[in-house]
Design a protein around this motif. Structure first.
Motif, PDB file in Angstrom:
ATOM      1  N   ARG D  75       2.294   6.361 -12.915  1.00 38.29           N
ATOM      2  CA  ARG D  75       1.892   5.020 -13.375  1.00 38.29           C
ATOM      3  C   ARG D  75       0.365   5.022 -13.710  1.00 38.29           C
ATOM      4  O   ARG D  75      -0.336   3.920 -14.048  1.00 38.29           O
ATOM      5  CB  ARG D  75       2.259   3.886 -12.125  1.00 38.29           C
ATOM      6  CG  ARG D  75       3.481   3.225 -12.152  1.00 38.29           C
ATOM      7  CD  ARG D  75       3.434   1.954 -11.348  1.00 38.29           C
ATOM      8  NE  ARG D  75       3.158   2.640  -9.993  1.00 38.29           N
ATOM      9  CZ  ARG D  75       4.197   2.772  -9.052  1.00 38.29           C
ATOM     10  NH1 ARG D  75       5.533   2.839  -9.428  1.00 38.29           N
ATOM     11  NH2 ARG D  75       3.821   3.044  -7.923  1.00 38.29           N
ATOM     12  N   LEU D 194       9.479   0.345  -3.838  1.00 37.55           N
ATOM     13  CA  LEU D 194       8.551   0.136  -4.955  1.00 37.55           C
ATOM     14  C   LEU D 194       7.954   1.559  -5.267  1.00 37.55           C
ATOM     15  O   LEU D 194       7.249   1.553  -6.360  1.00 37.55           O
ATOM     16  CB  LEU D 194       7.602  -0.749  -4.275  1.00 37.55           C
ATOM     17  CG  LEU D 194       7.869  -2.039  -3.991  1.00 37.55           C
ATOM     18  CD1 LEU D 194       6.730  -3.008  -3.269  1.00 37.55           C
ATOM     19  CD2 LEU D 194       7.940  -2.826  -5.466  1.00 37.55           C
ATOM     20  N   GLU D 195       7.620   2.381  -4.326  1.00 35.02           N
ATOM     21  CA  GLU D 195       6.848   3.878  -5.030  1.00 35.02           C
ATOM     22  C   GLU D 195       7.539   4.455  -6.228  1.00 35.02           C
ATOM     23  O   GLU D 195       7.119   4.976  -7.199  1.00 35.02           O
ATOM     24  CB  GLU D 195       6.840   4.926  -3.951  1.00 35.02           C
ATOM     25  CG  GLU D 195       5.979   4.555  -2.758  1.00 35.02           C
ATOM     26  CD  GLU D 195       6.802   3.863  -1.718  1.00 35.02           C
ATOM     27  OE1 GLU D 195       7.752   3.117  -1.855  1.00 35.02           O
ATOM     28  OE2 GLU D 195       6.239   4.003  -0.613  1.00 35.02           O
ATOM     29  N   VAL D 197       9.245   2.996  -8.519  1.00 34.01           N
ATOM     30  CA  VAL D 197       9.609   1.998  -9.743  1.00 34.01           C
ATOM     31  C   VAL D 197       8.589   2.832 -10.861  1.00 34.01           C
ATOM     32  O   VAL D 197       7.601   2.879 -10.458  1.00 34.01           O
ATOM     33  CB  VAL D 197       9.147   0.480  -9.530  1.00 34.01           C
ATOM     34  CG1 VAL D 197       8.976  -0.201 -10.663  1.00 34.01           C
ATOM     35  CG2 VAL D 197      10.115  -0.225  -8.631  1.00 34.01           C
ATOM     36  N   ALA D 241      14.007  -8.630  -5.364  1.00 33.04           N
ATOM     37  CA  ALA D 241      12.874  -9.284  -4.224  1.00 33.04           C
ATOM     38  C   ALA D 241      13.848  -9.207  -2.828  1.00 33.04           C
ATOM     39  O   ALA D 241      13.042  -9.011  -1.871  1.00 33.04           O
ATOM     40  CB  ALA D 241      12.708 -10.629  -4.637  1.00 33.04           C
ATOM     41  N   ILE D 244      13.023  -6.039  -0.958  1.00 32.86           N
ATOM     42  CA  ILE D 244      11.552  -5.886  -0.540  1.00 32.86           C
ATOM     43  C   ILE D 244      11.478  -6.765   0.829  1.00 32.86           C
ATOM     44  O   ILE D 244      10.822  -6.319   1.893  1.00 32.86           O
ATOM     45  CB  ILE D 244      10.660  -6.792  -1.347  1.00 32.86           C
ATOM     46  CG1 ILE D 244      10.487  -6.034  -2.797  1.00 32.86           C
ATOM     47  CG2 ILE D 244       9.245  -6.695  -0.811  1.00 32.86           C
ATOM     48  CD1 ILE D 244      10.177  -4.591  -2.641  1.00 32.86           C
ATOM     49  N   ASN D 247      13.052  -4.829   3.378  1.00 27.24           N
ATOM     50  CA  ASN D 247      12.144  -3.816   3.947  1.00 27.24           C
ATOM     51  C   ASN D 247      11.185  -4.122   4.999  1.00 27.24           C
ATOM     52  O   ASN D 247      10.900  -3.522   5.772  1.00 27.24           O
ATOM     53  CB  ASN D 247      11.231  -3.118   2.763  1.00 27.24           C
ATOM     54  CG  ASN D 247      12.227  -2.206   1.418  1.00 27.24           C
ATOM     55  OD1 ASN D 247      13.386  -2.196   2.245  1.00 27.24           O
ATOM     56  ND2 ASN D 247      11.657  -2.000   0.632  1.00 27.24           N
ATOM     57  N   VAL D 295      10.778  -7.773  -8.281  1.00 28.70           N
ATOM     58  CA  VAL D 295       9.385  -7.493  -7.636  1.00 28.70           C
ATOM     59  C   VAL D 295       8.996  -6.548  -8.703  1.00 28.70           C
ATOM     60  O   VAL D 295       9.536  -5.579  -8.913  1.00 28.70           O
ATOM     61  CB  VAL D 295       9.332  -7.088  -6.447  1.00 28.70           C
ATOM     62  CG1 VAL D 295       7.861  -6.734  -5.905  1.00 28.70           C
ATOM     63  CG2 VAL D 295       9.834  -8.025  -5.237  1.00 28.70           C
ATOM     64  N   THR D 296       7.794  -6.777  -9.289  1.00 27.58           N
ATOM     65  CA  THR D 296       7.270  -5.737 -10.363  1.00 27.58           C
ATOM     66  C   THR D 296       5.890  -5.784 -10.342  1.00 27.58           C
ATOM     67  O   THR D 296       5.286  -6.888 -10.112  1.00 27.58           O
ATOM     68  CB  THR D 296       7.745  -6.117 -11.680  1.00 27.58           C
ATOM     69  OG1 THR D 296       7.340  -5.463 -12.642  1.00 27.58           O
ATOM     70  CG2 THR D 296       7.835  -7.401 -11.977  1.00 27.58           C
ATOM     71  N   PRO D 297       4.994  -4.765 -10.781  1.00 26.32           N
ATOM     72  CA  PRO D 297       3.760  -5.117 -11.123  1.00 26.32           C
ATOM     73  C   PRO D 297       3.318  -5.578 -12.205  1.00 26.32           C
ATOM     74  O   PRO D 297       4.303  -5.770 -13.269  1.00 26.32           O
ATOM     75  CB  PRO D 297       3.161  -3.569 -11.367  1.00 26.32           C
ATOM     76  CG  PRO D 297       4.328  -2.808 -11.515  1.00 26.32           C
ATOM     77  CD  PRO D 297       5.753  -3.421 -10.964  1.00 26.32           C
TER      78      PRO D 297
END
Lengths: 333, 333, 333, 333
Positions: D75, D194-195, D197, D241, D244, D247, D295-297
């Motif tokens: 990324r 998330l890591e 993605v 979501a 997450i 988690n 969930v996304t950056p």
């Protein structure tokens, strides 16, 4: 050599233009070609029927029915006019379908031909994006679909250069699996006259023939190939540069075709330039960038988007009784 | 009437084309215009210096320095060649800056002129998107910026029709607040010859003059207006349709300028069509869609994107010593 | 450490949410905060006035006027509702302007904050693209502009990472040169509750404050900085992931806050997790992708486009008397 | 009720994550699941073979081969690393094809699943746009295709909501007509962590199964359905979501799973919240916007474009011997 030059001769995908050109050579009505013109509210509707081989040959168009809507004011960006055109198009399209025997409940596959990455060729995919699609509901819960809708699916098969597959092959594959009752194919066209670019919509029951349209789609989408009726909707989005140059040369001839001695003389000499020489000249000027040079207004991106919306809105209203043609935009993004 | 016709006369934004046309009328070297040509690897570099008023008037260009890179093969989509052009452009641009006195540490504001919604006019905004911007780091922590970079900011001010404000006014406002040492303005141009479309990059130290470029930007971006050096980078992305038609008429004259009696006669008559008549003819053909008709290859979207990448990559390498011109794409998306 | 954790605490840009949270801690009316709620046709309008420092501190919002339109049904894609919301927004905005003393003939600069390349941050630039711009006509032929319009210009200044310049600096430069009477700034916001994402429009007369909005715009656009009134229009387009996680933890507390012994016990223990511990937990989960993680529906591209159209259509009607709010879409593409 | 809740349980499309979760419950090697890990240059390659029903059930994945490339640094936007990943992916993909018996000359149809209008779901169409397509040359002049290439076609069939037709039906129709030897399907996935993605690429020989991927594609693309081998390439572009939130709850348990008395007590109580209660809580928070919240950056547009380029570049090199994996970008725009 002759073959290459063909590319530089006058190119049009519009039946009204083919007929105009044929008419210029003869002042008599063309046998086997019937024309009906209606005009109101700034919208001119021409219904052309080519009923026999003689007529077909004389105007260079397949036997069939052609309806053309010409709206010179359409490039002005007037939303009110756009809505009127959507409504007129919806009416014409509905009666066209019923005339050629496509019933109210016939399921339809909309095919958006062209390349979404090439602005002047993106009309088909844009219309598909805004079409009201319902087939999934008929598949999942056929009994629960509200009345006033019909079974509509849609696909934008791309172009040979992007997929490696003729768009007609992709459509054939899908038709064989999903069995629609009719095809409606949307395509960007080329016209002979600049006035008609982005102001004209043509409906025809002859399908899409090899080599027509502004992209590269070689095999056809026709009743012969697919076994079901194929209506083509086309909008000219460009003129070819070669056509424009040809237009200028032709105008020069008429410009000098006046009365006095000197211009008559010039006119005679210009006439003596053979068609062959004329095409060779055009080719020489346009060669450097290939024969696919187009003439277009700079704002083409916006014009295409506008007319794609007009077509999609009208199509949705024509296909689904429950969709009100007055509710412009309700079913398009 | 004369005024309107001006719009249909030959239009070019390239100094090399202006010089070519002037040269055709005279076989003598043009005083006050010095030209240096270098060619290798399929890249032709022309360095043109217009040093006095006589030269300026004869070729119709402001006094100043013009460097043009012509790369006929660039439309082929060959990434290897694109990288070579980026490198050559970076070298030329770096030496151009140093020649006109813009030092290694001079801060620079890149201005991407044009309209991002109009494909042929979107070059400037596309280059700005791919420029390596650093000014924010100099503002926040000036002591910690790595060596090998300079202070670069960038802005795409839009066009009058979108913002209601002349792009030059927006740039002046920003210059007054941010005080860059120099401006680099990127703009889409029109050329006279189709061969040069999307294959030519022009660098000039005369800024942007009112009315140049393919969009509508009336006030200039020049050292006189802004008080700092203004380099313009331009790429022709279109020809005007009027220019193409003019080219055909001109070719007809030379075509019939051969030896035998009949064609000599035609040639004489064609010469007798006044410039006025010629322009009137062109106007008549192109009128329906206005005078901003452009001729372009259908694939313009892709060509513009490619050359914007070439320019941005070269510009990043020229502006920042730490950026390796060989590392194509590293700083562009 | 504390500093970093701030980022993970509840984040909202909506005054109605700040007030809700403050109200939860106290059942008494908050002094210095006046609220008026009106609801009809699926549109809830809240007019909030923060009139003194006490109220401002208690709800954590600047002194000023806030109007919020909440339309839970807006994500449904119903064009009829969209039109109603445009009309309601136009009415509210017009009366808001007159309340804070911006006259019918005041010239206005619309500022579209945010990054057009980042979908959830692209609201501002999208509204600017669809705004009806007239300033160029007032500059060129002030006497000939039809009645019913006002002088409107617009700019999308980009974000610091793209330009290297604070958007507020760009706006200040433009304001100094073009002297508008008022600023209207449009920005994408973050809300606390998912229900409000893409269904809420906030109008406020406090301008844009450093750090608000979902992008990175550090310096403000306020009357203090620019010397003219600054209205901010905001739409929440995302929630922060940290907010969502916080919401779950809070719900757990209330979930176990029931009657019987065991859950009371859990609730006590959960309460004993300090705010610090809670934030640290959230941070640990969300760390890998940084603190700018957003929660959004997958179809965000479409939702943003829809609400940008609603805002632009309403804004055009509010600013120009000649624009009919019922003629939805007439002035947007 | 249970059915609905399933949607809110942990969702992952990555075999490595399924295996991780299964492994957490048991410290013993899982019978029927073989794993091989290799790491260098910041790229971790995991080759997982699920060889029998026991293994398949324990990790919840179909019998087959799974190769995963994890590149935590991807990324960062580092072009050098992107090129290395393209090369590593090309090597792995080439050996994967040969391992499952797809020969050097086998013709291939690339299928880009997903919706080009929905950013997180647009990976497949983006890869298709950058794939090197050759089938048209084999059809037109099979004897003249240069050595080093194979017959490759590609299609992006859209999603049910856009076309009304299951993408698998479209693909079946095309396969029946064009008879490729193998399918390569590209799809955007959801991961648990998330890591992963936009930093992970998964290759699997099990095709695409109903319900996998982040869009809505119900029927599968598998060897059973299509009669030819089907390789799936997937990249997680989002987390749900609900995942997450799950988690966070899980982390709370481990957070309080320390040594002393009070936290042990809390942990016990938290454990006593049944899975059912946990899911119900998550559902309650996320309900308002439906279960497809992601969930996304914020910068998802850019990340997706970058990884689509990496995959397309690697795929082109793996499929065509004549394409040099080092020549990054040569065959992509």
């Amino acid at each position: 050599m002759e073959l290459d030059l063909q590319l530089y001769s006058v190119r049009t995908d519009l039946a009204v233009e083919s007929k105009e050109m044929a008419q210029r050579l003869s002042n008599m009505p063309i046998p086997g070609v019937n024309e009906e013109v209606e005009e109101s509210d700034g919208i001119k509707i021409t219904r052309l029927a080519v009923s026999n081989d003689a007529g077909s040959q004389q105007i260079g168009r397949a036997i069939g029915n052609y309806v053309t809507l010409e709206i010179p004011g359409l490039r002005g960006g007037d939303t009110g006019l756009q809505q009127k055109v959507s409504e007129a198009f919806a009416r014409e399209f509905e009666s066209f379908m019923s005339r050629i025997g496509i019933g109210k409940n016939a399921s339809v596959l909309i095919v958006g031909l062209g390349n979404w990455n090439v602005t002047p060729d993106s009309l088909g995919p844009l219309v598909v994006e805004n079409a009201l699609i319902t087939r999934q509901f008929y598949e999942l819960m056929p009994d629960q679909v509200s009345p006033g809708y019909r079974n509509v699916s849609a696909v934008a098969p791309g172009v040979l250069g992007l997929t490696g597959i003729e768009s007609s092959e992709i459509v054939q594959g899908i038709v064989e699996r999903t069995k629609p009752d009719a095809i409606i194919a949307i395509d960007a066209l080329a016209s002979r006259s600049l006035e008609r670019v982005n102001t004209t919509i043509q409906i025809a029951d002859i399908g899409i023939h090899p080599g027509s349209g502004i992209g590269n789609k070689r095999r056809g989408l026709t009743r012969e190939v697919l076994g079901i009726p194929c209506i083509a909707i086309g909008v000219p989005t460009v003129c070819y540069a070669s056509t424009i140059v040809g237009n200028v040369l032709e105008m020069m001839r008429s410009h000098f075709g006046g009365a006095d001695g000197r211009t008559k003389e010039i006119m005679g000499l210009l006439d003596s330039i053979s068609e062959q020489e004329r095409l060779a000249l055009v080719k020489e000027v346009l060669e450097p960038l290939g024969h696919d040079l187009i003439v277009t207004p700079k704002e083409i991106d916006e014009f295409i988007e506008d007319i794609a919306n007009v077509v999609a809105t009208g199509l949705n209203a024509a296909l689904h009784d429950a969709v009100d043609p007055g509710n412009v935009g309700a079913y398009t993004h």
